[in-house]
Design a protein around this motif. Sequence first.
Motif, PDB file in Angstrom:
ATOM      1  N   LEU A  49       1.093  16.476  -2.334  1.00 24.11           N
ATOM      2  CA  LEU A  49       2.466  16.082  -2.834  1.00 24.11           C
ATOM      3  C   LEU A  49       2.620  14.722  -3.127  1.00 24.11           C
ATOM      4  N   SER A  50       3.333  14.523  -4.196  1.00 26.42           N
ATOM      5  CA  SER A  50       3.595  12.912  -4.679  1.00 26.42           C
ATOM      6  C   SER A  50       5.166  12.765  -4.769  1.00 26.42           C
ATOM      7  N   ALA A  51       5.526  11.520  -3.958  1.00 20.76           N
ATOM      8  CA  ALA A  51       6.813  11.361  -3.976  1.00 20.76           C
ATOM      9  C   ALA A  51       7.243  10.316  -5.178  1.00 20.76           C
ATOM     10  N   PHE A  52       6.377   9.920  -5.950  1.00 16.44           N
ATOM     11  CA  PHE A  52       6.645   9.175  -7.064  1.00 16.44           C
ATOM     12  C   PHE A  52       7.903   9.786  -8.071  1.00 16.44           C
ATOM     13  N   PRO A  53       8.317   8.857  -8.816  1.00 14.77           N
ATOM     14  CA  PRO A  53       9.452   9.412  -9.769  1.00 14.77           C
ATOM     15  C   PRO A  53       9.020  10.748 -10.516  1.00 14.77           C
ATOM     16  N   LYS A  54      10.001  11.589 -10.824  1.00 14.90           N
ATOM     17  CA  LYS A  54       9.342  12.863 -11.341  1.00 14.90           C
ATOM     18  C   LYS A  54       8.922  12.159 -12.729  1.00 14.90           C
ATOM     19  N   ASP A  55       7.746  13.451 -12.991  1.00 17.69           N
ATOM     20  CA  ASP A  55       7.226  13.114 -14.411  1.00 17.69           C
ATOM     21  C   ASP A  55       6.333  11.678 -14.426  1.00 17.69           C
ATOM     22  N   SER A  56       5.835  11.186 -13.226  1.00 21.49           N
ATOM     23  CA  SER A  56       5.102  10.234 -13.228  1.00 21.49           C
ATOM     24  C   SER A  56       3.629  10.557 -13.467  1.00 21.49           C
ATOM     25  N   LYS A  78       0.886  -1.367   0.025  1.00 21.52           N
ATOM     26  CA  LYS A  78      -0.124   0.007  -0.074  1.00 21.52           C
ATOM     27  C   LYS A  78       0.663   1.395   0.046  1.00 21.52           C
ATOM     28  N   LEU A  79       0.369   2.476  -0.719  1.00 20.22           N
ATOM     29  CA  LEU A  79       1.021   3.501  -0.717  1.00 20.22           C
ATOM     30  C   LEU A  79       0.914   4.114   0.737  1.00 20.22           C
ATOM     31  N   ARG A  80       1.930   4.716   1.264  1.00 15.73           N
ATOM     32  CA  ARG A  80       2.095   5.241   2.661  1.00 15.73           C
ATOM     33  C   ARG A  80       1.957   6.657   2.389  1.00 15.73           C
ATOM     34  N   ILE A  81       0.823   7.343   2.591  1.00 13.98           N
ATOM     35  CA  ILE A  81       0.482   8.930   2.176  1.00 13.98           C
ATOM     36  C   ILE A  81       0.522   9.601   3.673  1.00 13.98           C
ATOM     37  N   GLY A  82       1.501  10.373   4.007  1.00 13.02           N
ATOM     38  CA  GLY A  82       1.805  11.081   5.134  1.00 13.02           C
ATOM     39  C   GLY A  82       0.922  12.120   5.334  1.00 13.02           C
ATOM     40  N   TYR A 109      -4.284   2.501  -0.648  1.00 14.62           N
ATOM     41  CA  TYR A 109      -3.129   3.520   0.484  1.00 14.62           C
ATOM     42  C   TYR A 109      -3.590   3.500   1.743  1.00 14.62           C
ATOM     43  N   GLU A 110      -2.685   3.787   2.610  1.00 13.16           N
ATOM     44  CA  GLU A 110      -2.964   4.057   3.964  1.00 13.16           C
ATOM     45  C   GLU A 110      -2.534   5.354   4.391  1.00 13.16           C
ATOM     46  N   PHE A 111      -3.133   6.106   5.311  1.00  9.23           N
ATOM     47  CA  PHE A 111      -2.924   7.283   5.769  1.00  9.23           C
ATOM     48  C   PHE A 111      -1.772   6.956   7.195  1.00  9.23           C
ATOM     49  N   VAL A 112      -0.784   7.666   7.188  1.00 10.73           N
ATOM     50  CA  VAL A 112       0.174   7.716   8.159  1.00 10.73           C
ATOM     51  C   VAL A 112       0.502   9.064   8.848  1.00 10.73           C
ATOM     52  N   GLY A 150       3.784   9.670  -0.236  1.00  8.61           N
ATOM     53  CA  GLY A 150       2.953  10.893  -0.734  1.00  8.61           C
ATOM     54  C   GLY A 150       2.602  11.687   0.781  1.00  8.61           C
ATOM     55  N   VAL A 151       2.195  13.029   0.493  1.00 10.13           N
ATOM     56  CA  VAL A 151       1.576  13.613   1.595  1.00 10.13           C
ATOM     57  C   VAL A 151       0.334  14.304   1.141  1.00 10.13           C
ATOM     58  N   VAL A 152      -0.796  14.291   2.340  1.00 14.00           N
ATOM     59  CA  VAL A 152      -1.748  15.147   1.809  1.00 14.00           C
ATOM     60  C   VAL A 152      -1.952  16.196   3.213  1.00 14.00           C
ATOM     61  N   GLY A 153      -2.343  17.324   2.829  1.00 15.43           N
ATOM     62  CA  GLY A 153      -2.481  18.557   3.630  1.00 15.43           C
ATOM     63  C   GLY A 153      -2.260  19.794   3.046  1.00 15.43           C
ATOM     64  N   TYR A 154      -2.528  20.787   4.072  1.00 19.66           N
ATOM     65  CA  TYR A 154      -2.557  22.024   3.436  1.00 19.66           C
ATOM     66  C   TYR A 154      -1.190  22.838   3.538  1.00 19.66           C
ATOM     67  N   ILE A 155      -0.169  22.110   2.504  1.00 19.35           N
ATOM     68  CA  ILE A 155       0.989  22.587   2.194  1.00 19.35           C
ATOM     69  C   ILE A 155       1.191  23.449   0.985  1.00 19.35           C
ATOM     70  N   THR A 156       1.679  24.513   1.210  1.00 14.63           N
ATOM     71  CA  THR A 156       1.758  25.475  -0.078  1.00 14.63           C
ATOM     72  C   THR A 156       2.716  25.106  -1.004  1.00 14.63           C
ATOM     73  N   ILE A 157       2.371  25.386  -2.402  1.00 16.62           N
ATOM     74  CA  ILE A 157       3.266  24.958  -3.439  1.00 16.62           C
ATOM     75  C   ILE A 157       4.394  26.181  -3.639  1.00 16.62           C
ATOM     76  N   THR A 158       5.435  25.979  -3.261  1.00 20.15           N
ATOM     77  CA  THR A 158       6.572  27.098  -3.580  1.00 20.15           C
ATOM     78  C   THR A 158       7.671  26.454  -4.601  1.00 20.15           C
ATOM     79  N   THR A 159       8.214  27.572  -5.227  1.00 18.50           N
ATOM     80  CA  THR A 159       9.516  27.035  -6.172  1.00 18.50           C
ATOM     81  C   THR A 159      10.189  26.223  -5.825  1.00 18.50           C
ATOM     82  N   SER A 160      10.690  26.283  -4.668  1.00 20.98           N
ATOM     83  CA  SER A 160      11.862  25.184  -3.855  1.00 20.98           C
ATOM     84  C   SER A 160      11.218  24.041  -3.728  1.00 20.98           C
TER      85      SER A 160
END
Length: 572
Positions: free
Chosen positions: A429-436, A122-126, A165-168, A193-203
């Motif tokens: 957020l997705s921690a899969f490989p880039k461009d997945s 299962k995907l571990r979604i933080g 998936y499962e939430f962690v 992966g991560v689910v939450g109110y995390i702001t998208i920034t360039t870095s």
Amino acid sequence: MYTPESELKTKFKSRWSNLTRARRVNGSSFGLNTYGLYAYDSVWLLANAIDSFFARGGNVSFSSDSNLSDLQEGRLNLDALKIFNGGSQLLQSIVKLVYSVIWPGQTTQKPRGWVFPDNGKKLRIGVPCRVSYREFLNVKGTDITGYCIEVFQAAFNELQYGVAYEFVPFGDEKRNQYPNEILRSMQNGELDGVVGYITITTSRTKMVDFTQPYIESGLVVVAPIRKLNSSAWAFLRPFTPMMWTVTGLFFLAVGAVVWILERRTNEDFQGPPIKQCVTILWFSFSTLFFSQREETGSSLGRFVLIIWLFVVLIINSSYIASLTSILTVEQLSSPIKGIESLVTGNDPIGFSNGSFAQKYLTDELNIHSSRLVPLNSPEEFEKALQDGPNAGGVAAVIDKRGCMELFLSNRCGYGIVGKEFTKMGWGFLSAFPKDSPVATEMSTAILKLSERGDLQKIHDMWLKRSACSAEGTKQAVDRLPLKSYWGLFLLSGIACSLALILHVIRIVHQYYKYSDSDCESSQSRRLQSFVSFVNKREQEVKSRAKRRRTEKSSNKLLHEDSSISGLEDQSV
């Protein structure tokens, strides 16, 4: 390009080697690559298509192409080219032998995408444990709820393939975790992966793949507000200066147009020049209250007036509504006018602990870190604002708009001051490989939710604000600009122009009908005669014309009588 090994390929390579053995040069073989295989397949396809063509009774014949007859002159002799008459039948035979795309696994059915086995890992979604704004994210052991969670689940349900998936939970539920902490866990492979109110920034986009933002949220300034007495000139605030100017000019213009249309027939618009000027001014501005006492008698005058009264009705209603809002909202004021006044001042500034706001304020706005006070919860926000900078508190708090709107939902003593000074968004957020494809398909799913209105329904269910929030989120009401009413002014302007054109045509017609001016007179005399005609009352012109016609008739009768009498005298 790659051609998998097969029995057919092996036999063909053997036959090819035997066929080209006699043509080897210096012992080197006549090589066969992927292009050669493609060429062989093409020739094989064409040969079988020709066999099918002859089997269906086709024959080989050629004819001239009429389209090439115009190319007779030239060295290439293109007009001598022939076309195959059975071309369409041969094409049908080729198409029947061609397969559609063959996907990996030797299937012609297009795959839906990545397929995860049911018994796979299962995907571990933080899920970051937050101690503030639990409407967005609320972690209580294994019970995880909130706006972000529901949007995430709704988007996952839109995928065309099943993903387990499962939430962690991530964190100790005692403080707000910094986003970089959970990002490092993703990079280390602890989370998928991560689910939450995390702001998208360039870095952050350089570290992981984000989905489409599912909520827009820039930084805003929240400060205490207090009631003030309204300004003595508040009644001028509903309209911009340009709007006031154009409205006043149109009042005068419409009054002048109505005066021109009515002055030759209506006694109310006649008299000495001073009286006429007063009449124009009085009539113009009395339409603002629909209390004009002068009556319009002409059809054109009534046409212009009815259009203008409609415009005045809309302007009146907008002015009253805007003034009411201004007199209500303008009572709320704050010594902090926005981010600009905070940057130039020296007062301490609060921010949400763990938010990207700290880095933005120090790096982008050059605010010294000693002025920044980290706060962990809405309760700490309120206490710091209540204490103020003189008692160990802060002058204002800076955080994301979505969070601040929730903070203001039941705290009417505070408000958003100034404008939003960044434009950010929240995304998964997705921690899969880039461009997945996973992040891309999740973004597509979020867009589908937005287009169907499901995203708004989820937002309203979790983040519905009270009336107190609407009172304190904005201090100033925008003034009504001219561009909001240019259509009405254009309509009134067209009506005035059309009425004036018809009025001039009517006067010219009356001039040639009733005027006794000599057509052979000079141009200046005709112009003076026309101006004199325009300045006369219409009834007077018509009466004079009628009197002239009567006199001419009488003179004609007298002349005829005298002629008859003369004839009688001669006969006698």
